[in-house]
Design an enzyme around this catalytic site. Sequence first.
Site, mmCIF file in Angstrom:
data_model
loop_
_atom_site.group_PDB
_atom_site.id
_atom_site.type_symbol
_atom_site.label_atom_id
_atom_site.label_comp_id
_atom_site.label_asym_id
_atom_site.label_seq_id
_atom_site.Cartn_x
_atom_site.Cartn_y
_atom_site.Cartn_z
ATOM 1 N N CYS A 254 -17.951 -39.712 -40.378
ATOM 2 C CA CYS A 254 -18.626 -40.017 -39.113
ATOM 3 C C CYS A 254 -18.850 -38.703 -38.363
ATOM 4 C CB CYS A 254 -17.737 -40.972 -38.321
ATOM 5 S SG CYS A 254 -18.231 -41.266 -36.619
ATOM 6 N N SER B 284 -18.143 -38.010 -35.449
ATOM 7 C CA SER B 284 -16.982 -37.670 -34.613
ATOM 8 C C SER B 284 -15.973 -36.839 -35.396
ATOM 9 C CB SER B 284 -16.300 -38.937 -34.094
ATOM 10 O OG SER B 284 -17.212 -39.714 -33.372
ATOM 11 N N HIS C 272 -17.392 -33.380 -35.263
ATOM 12 C CA HIS C 272 -17.205 -32.773 -33.933
ATOM 13 C C HIS C 272 -15.835 -32.090 -33.851
ATOM 14 C CE1 HIS C 272 -20.757 -33.818 -31.779
ATOM 15 N NE2 HIS C 272 -20.591 -35.128 -31.833
ATOM 16 N N HIS D 243 -11.532 -41.844 -39.884
ATOM 17 C CA HIS D 243 -11.111 -42.953 -39.013
ATOM 18 C C HIS D 243 -11.950 -44.202 -39.252
ATOM 19 C CE1 HIS D 243 -14.533 -41.096 -36.993
ATOM 20 N NE2 HIS D 243 -14.746 -42.264 -36.453
ATOM 21 N N CYS E 176 -16.117 -48.538 -37.604
ATOM 22 C CA CYS E 176 -16.602 -47.679 -36.518
ATOM 23 C C CYS E 176 -18.128 -47.668 -36.407
ATOM 24 C CB CYS E 176 -16.059 -46.257 -36.677
ATOM 25 S SG CYS E 176 -16.720 -45.073 -35.494
#
Lengths: 358, 358
Positions: free
Chosen positions: A38, A40, A43, A59, A160
């Site tokens: 993902c 994220s 990031h 995650h 997610c």
Amino acid sequence: MKAAVCYEVGKPLVVEEINLDPPKAGEVKVKIAATAVCHSDIHIFRGDLPQELPIVGGHESAGYIDEIGKGVTGFKKGDPVVVSLLVSCGKCKYCRTGRSHQCTAVWPMDNETRMHNKKGQDLAMLFKTGSFAEYTVVDQSQLVKIPADIPMDRACMLACGVVTGFGAVINRAKVPLMSSCVIIGTGGVGLNAVQGAAISGANPIIAVDIADKKLKAAKTFGATHLVNASRTDAIKEVQNITGGGADYVFITVGSTAAISQGLEMSGVQGMTVIVGLPKITDSLDMSPLMFIKDERTLTGSYMGSTQLHTEIPKLVDLYKAGILKLDELITARYPLDKINEAIESVEKGEALRNIIVF
Amino acid sequence: MKAAVCYEVGKPLVVEEINLDPPKAGEVKVKIAATAVCHSDIHIFRGDLPQELPIVGGHESAGYIDEIGKGVTGFKKGDPVVVSLLVSCGKCKYCRTGRSHQCTAVWPMDNETRMHNKKGQDLAMLFKTGSFAEYTVVDQSQLVKIPADIPMDRACMLACGVVTGFGAVINRAKVPLMSSCVIIGTGGVGLNAVQGAAISGANPIIAVDIADKKLKAAKTFGATHLVNASRTDAIKEVQNITGGGADYVFITVGSTAAISQGLEMSGVQGMTVIVGLPKITDSLDMSPLMFIKDERTLTGSYMGSTQLHTEIPKLVDLYKAGILKLDELITARYPLDKINEAIESVEKGEALRNIIVF
């Protein structure tokens, strides 16, 4: 067991053997079957979000119950589960009012990670999950049992990416039938917003991106209009298509410029929903007049405002009924050893979802 | 007839004899009985909002039908009416979807003012009303018939100040029973937001201002907590009272700083509603993180999102039933000749509502 560890911002992950503590009371050890990459995660690896290092990312996962801590009920070894980052206590005002995604419960309670490298150094677990690893230990509230007949590489995305996009439309905005919708950004999250809008009976559904390949995918997921913002004035185009501005605009890219554009694409009493996370240091600069005369609304959706335990089983049903598209989200599958390739491909904007399969 | 004319920004209004054209088709001439002084009038006179001069201000009025233009139905000479700035065509998508306050119909259609001074110079009519004058001519859609037994100095406030504050709570936010509400600014509009919250059964209702006198008035209108922001950290105070942040925050002062503070006063999934008009050049500077994780909402309410023709009669009923307070809003009454004194008193923050009575 093997895990992919980020030791330094901007450097490739190190795939190595690490140690995992057994589950404590209320916790469950899960054998990870699939974890999606993902934005994220990236990031964190790039330093766009503050986070202690070294860390095990990942995650958005699915796997099988491996070991159960004291006091855990409702699971047995071998149960297939989706593993989410959302911990919920079941007792706070958010959990008791259908907003468990806003529960402020903390895990692990003892503030000690369950992962350590072979030198004995603690490894943080990203978003209480750390599932770029063969196994993880999480709180029981993070798990949702799923049927055995849904492939794990599809199921993991429900944790997610799918709920974040789909839920922003369904749960947060509650888009009514025949509303006009714009989705800015048609990556993994954006496409799920597109299909959320399509399943809601929204019309028109306008997908905005700068990559023709992603826009083409948006068509498959139900977009009625495709706008390439690199070749046209996207704000004017949306205003033309909608006759003055859209009812709903979903910003699935992490950019404050996109948020401002989204507000301008929205019409009278239109709602703009921030879904993608901009850099923590970015700030929004807007005229209050955008809000008063035309009564525009700006809000955000966190994790699609999802109530995991009731929604994920329904999403599985929608997938099995051929209504929710998951197969089409997957660009490629990688073994854990090749995780850096999977990440690089996402960063280049080549992938909808790349999945690490174990 | 006499009117108060603004010839120059920042200068006192000139009360003088002017000429008024007879009503054209669809228009009505109204004998003004009472007009409240609203902050929006003063914004114009001070140059905070762009507007052509010379202009006759005034837009929060009540009066009696004096003369009816061709094709006007439903009114006869002598009928008491509230005169609003909202023109509605009855045919556009907003009028047909219960959002007539967003109708984009323009009046006068011929783009010519109905007011002229004795030298023959055109006088603009503020907000399609220009009711700091003994008579005005407006579109029939701007009028709502009211019972003869409500005093005109109370009725006039229903045209703008009351619906703007009350409607922001009732129509735009639709505040549910037992929600926590904050009202920043407890002038004429803010007090009506307070009483809207009280009548909705909100609790707590926290009034925030820097003037103790206005806060005291807020108590009369139903505030449960008073916060003087000049003496205390209002954000912390609201967070303490509400246990982490309010469900609804209404910003009735025209200030971007107040909007930012309001957002911080709101809690998880809290809604901040901009009601007061900041300066047109002011801009909002906010972190997008305010919106995403906690799913806060920022929106605006224009004229209380009111549907004049159905709501004003109901507000009259609430007043007559002793539920809606209007008498308590009036600080003083002035004849047209003393309008500059009435304005000065509002600018000094001394008045809730000052009314020009004819």
